[in-house]
Design an enzyme around this catalytic site. Structure first.
Site, PDB file in Angstrom:
ATOM      1  N   SER A  56      56.393  39.057  61.745  1.00 34.67           N
ATOM      2  CA  SER A  56      55.280  38.566  60.939  1.00 34.67           C
ATOM      3  C   SER A  56      55.735  38.395  59.495  1.00 34.67           C
ATOM      4  O   SER A  56      56.740  38.965  59.060  1.00 34.67           O
ATOM      5  CB  SER A  56      54.109  39.551  61.004  1.00 34.67           C
ATOM      6  OG  SER A  56      54.481  40.786  60.412  1.00 34.67           O
ATOM      7  N   HIS A  57      54.977  37.598  58.733  1.00 35.35           N
ATOM      8  CA  HIS A  57      55.340  37.389  57.331  1.00 35.35           C
ATOM      9  C   HIS A  57      55.363  38.703  56.557  1.00 35.35           C
ATOM     10  O   HIS A  57      56.212  38.906  55.682  1.00 35.35           O
ATOM     11  CB  HIS A  57      54.350  36.414  56.680  1.00 35.35           C
ATOM     12  CG  HIS A  57      54.550  34.999  57.110  1.00 35.35           C
ATOM     13  ND1 HIS A  57      53.569  34.043  57.018  1.00 35.35           N
ATOM     14  CD2 HIS A  57      55.625  34.365  57.656  1.00 35.35           C
ATOM     15  CE1 HIS A  57      54.028  32.890  57.468  1.00 35.35           C
ATOM     16  NE2 HIS A  57      55.267  33.054  57.858  1.00 35.35           N
ATOM     17  N   ALA A  58      54.432  39.615  56.881  1.00 32.86           N
ATOM     18  CA  ALA A  58      54.399  40.904  56.180  1.00 32.86           C
ATOM     19  C   ALA A  58      55.702  41.659  56.370  1.00 32.86           C
ATOM     20  O   ALA A  58      56.264  42.224  55.422  1.00 32.86           O
ATOM     21  CB  ALA A  58      53.232  41.746  56.693  1.00 32.86           C
TER      22      ALA A  58
ATOM     23  N   VAL B 247      52.632  34.787  62.796  1.00 31.03           N
ATOM     24  CA  VAL B 247      53.280  34.908  61.491  1.00 31.03           C
ATOM     25  C   VAL B 247      52.353  35.534  60.466  1.00 31.03           C
ATOM     26  O   VAL B 247      52.803  36.175  59.511  1.00 31.03           O
ATOM     27  CB  VAL B 247      53.807  33.537  60.999  1.00 31.03           C
ATOM     28  CG1 VAL B 247      54.885  33.022  61.926  1.00 31.03           C
ATOM     29  CG2 VAL B 247      52.684  32.525  60.872  1.00 31.03           C
TER      30      VAL B 247
END
Length: 651
Positions: free
Chosen positions: A316-318, A169
């Site tokens: 992923s969070h990005a 993440v």
């Protein structure tokens, strides 16, 4: 009343994270033991409430391993904003009351951070907290239950890493991935068609994971963002369930290697290299390029025109935050910081994964070797209606292409493109063509048992890149066509049936030989092309390259190139299909249906004919003959090096 509440009993005041975990528990999914505290209870325990302290300490005494302290704000994990990575999480905390309380203070106060304010525009001085037993994970990951696959199909998309899921993440490293389509009813995953990405996961783990996704997604058609872990005993645990705030478009190329187009859109600006010390220097309109994006980068991401990371995956969070911000984003662009020049004008195409700086280009370039919009694989797309205009949408490796039947006025084209962008969160190319009409034709043709059976022969042979099976499938197609032509024609329905079978077999050649084989060979040869640096055009004209799979692909493509023209000539010479069939079809169908007043459309009459007893009986008989012919050819092929010539009598 201030109290510590077990996850199965939480309410709305305990926040979105806690609510999602309660839902998983209610549908029978294994969730790590945990408790939640709302802001009132947190204020009390932080102020020294000994009753709450003893209650929490007693619960911690029952935990054998480490614990995780997680945020659960009231607006977190919502329908429009996920707050992915925005609030604090503290992992691997010893179940000691003092250490747990210290971590709880850190998490509960993270609602007042600058990144939270930049992301949502507001500050929360205190947010609810979840305290959970931490799973000793061997594998952990994220699953989106409703993604859009490379062929346009609804699918589940999964990314995973070994150990804890924090590295996934946070965007560290390159995760493994898999994609699996939902069946036509949307309640079962097609387990026989799991597409594995960068890394392989054991079949037992894959099977258990798909069962977990099916259970978690039951009754939900809008899509969920699930976090999960598999412990050392092989048990699957649900760690999060929240609405998927944006659609994920799974690229056919990106799952196997190279930069991943994580959020669509196009941006151009000066490259700005970013790390923990320089992220605050990003100016409005610059291209943010980093190894990974930390949660503190959110203000910089908001100012940036586009985001590029060397590591990370689509989940992923990005990537999630970029999609929510509407920023073009490419992740997994290994070497970007060393190959690109800081300060140079850089273009980022978030739909194809192409990053370019003058003569330098990363990703995306492999996509352009084929005009995917001219490749006919009708089961990739889907019909839509945009601004009242019927259209056909088809995801390709160059982005979404939308076909309309007739030329649009400039204003109509702009409205259609805007509608598509709004609904699918990606720009689209609008084209005029008859692709929607042929999509409807193929969808109807494939209702015929005969066509579905022969189509499956080609699909199976192409999946294995087996030339012998391709030859048998081709011979089966030809001989079945002869049987259909020689069939009875006593009834008008039977005449229409023969015409439909001929047209369907003609279309099948285009779909399999010109379409599916091109997609499959491009996909299956990708690992070898990335290793060798060869282009797809080099592969098509190659001989033997020394890779067993690629050599089978090359041999199969060489055979299929000859099949196309030979098949069309065969159809013409044996009067299986005549291009004049379609202009005269409406009259033939009307005669078969006894309709002449024009109140029923040609398509409505055809669908009724397809369901008629005469049509279905003729189709069933022809399909059985095709199956017997294929079985006979297969038996001979196993004892001989050639596929024998057959005639219609052999069926």
């Amino acid at each position: 009343m201030n109290r510590i509440v077990p996850l199965e009993s939480v309410s709305a005041r305990h926040g979105g994270k806690a609510g999602g975990l309660r839902r998983l528990i209610e549908i029978g999914i294994r969730v790590p033991s945990g408790v939640a505290l709302d802001t009132s209870s947190l204020n009390a325990i932080f102020s020294g409430n000994q009753t709450l302290r003893r209650e929490l300490a007693t619960w911690l005494d029952g935990i054998a391993g480490l614990v995780a302290i997680r945020s659960s704000a009231l607006d977190e994990d919502g329908q429009t904003l996920s707050f992915a990575g925005i609030y604090k999480t503290v992992l691997s905390v010893e179940p000691n009351i003092d250490r747990v309380l210290d971590a709880m203070v850190e998490v509960a106060s993270s609602g007042a951070s600058a990144r939270a304010q930049s992301y949502s525009g507001r500050i929360e001085q205190l947010i609810p907290v979840v305290v959970q037993a931490q799973v000793h994970a061997s594998v952990a990951g994220v699953a989106f239950t409703q993604a859009v696959g490379a062929r346009g199909e609804p699918c589940a998309y999964v990314e995973w890493v070994k150990g804890l899921g924090e590295s996934l993440v946070s965007g560290r490293g390159l995760p493994g991935s898999l994609t699996v389509a939902w069946d036509v009813l949307g309640d079962r995953l097609e387990r026989e068609n799991v597409l594995i990405g960068r890394k392989a996961m054991g079949p037992r783990a894959v099977s258990g994971l798909l069962t977990f996704i099916e259970a978690a997604a039951s009754g939900d058609r809008k899509g969920l963002d699930l976090e999960w872990a598999i412990d050392r005993r092989g048990r699957i645990w649900g760690l999060q369930s929240r609405p998927a705030t944006q659609d994920v478009l799974v690229p056919g190329l990106g799952i196997s290697g190279g930069p991943l187009p994580a959020s669509p859109g196009f941006a151009k600006g000066r490259a700005r290299f970013v790390d923990d010390e320089t992220h605050e220097c990003v100016k409005e309109g610059e291209i943010l390029i980093a190894q990974i994006t930390e949660i503190d980068y959110v203000p910089a991401m908001r100012r940036a025109a586009a985001i590029v990371t060397e590591e990370g995956g689509l989940l992923s969070h990005a990537a999630i935050v970029a999609r929510e911000l509407g920023k073009p984003c490419v992740v997994g662009a290994a070497g970007a910081l060393s190959l690109l020049r800081e300060g140079a004008i850089t273009e980022v195409d978030g739909a194809t994964g192409l990053i370019s700086q003058g003569e330098i280009a990363l990703g995306g370039s492999l996509h352009r070797e084929i005009d995917w919009a001219s490749v006919y694989v009708y089961d990739r797309g889907f019909e839509i209606e945009c601004e009242g205009i019927p259209a056909y949408a088809e995801p390709t490796l160059e982005g979404l292409v939308v076909y309309v039947d007739d030329q649009l006025a400039l204003g109509d084209a702009a409205r259609v493109e805007a509608d598509v962008r709004r609904r699918f969160k990606t720009p689209a190319t609008i084209r005029v063509g008859d692709r929607r009409i042929w999509f409807r034709e193929w969808r109807r043709f494939n209702q015929l048992q005969t066509i579905s059976y022969i189509d499956s022969l080609f699909r199976t042979a192409i999946a294995a890149w087996d030339v012998i099976d391709l030859k048998i499938a081709t011979r089966t197609l030809q001989e079945t066509a002869l049987v259909a032509v020689a069939g009875p024609g006593r009834h008008p329905e039977e005449c229409v049936f023969r015409g439909e079978v001929g047209a369907a077999l003609h279309a099948l050649v285009a779909v399999e030989v010109e379409g599916y084989a091109a997609w499959s060979s491009y996909r299956d040869s990708l690992p070898w092309r990335l290793r060798s640096g060869a282009s797809f055009s080099n592969l098509v004209g190659a001989r033997a390259v020394g890779d067993p799979l690629v050599d089978r692909i090359v041999e199969s493509l060489r055979f299929l190139q000859s099949v196309r023209n030979e098949a069309y000539n065969f159809f013409s010479e044996n009067r299986v299909f005549d291009k004049a069939y379609f202009p005269g079809r409406a009259q033939s169908v009307s005669r078969a249906m006894g309709q002449s007043d024009g109140r029923v459309t040609e398509e409505e009459m055809l669908l009724e004919l397809y369901a008629s007893d005469i049509f279905r009986a003729a189709d069933r008989s022809l399909a059985q003959q095709a199956q017997r012919l294929h079985e006979r050819l297969s038996r001979i092929a196993r004892t001989s090096t050639t596929v024998p010539h057959t005639d219609s009598d052999s069926a």
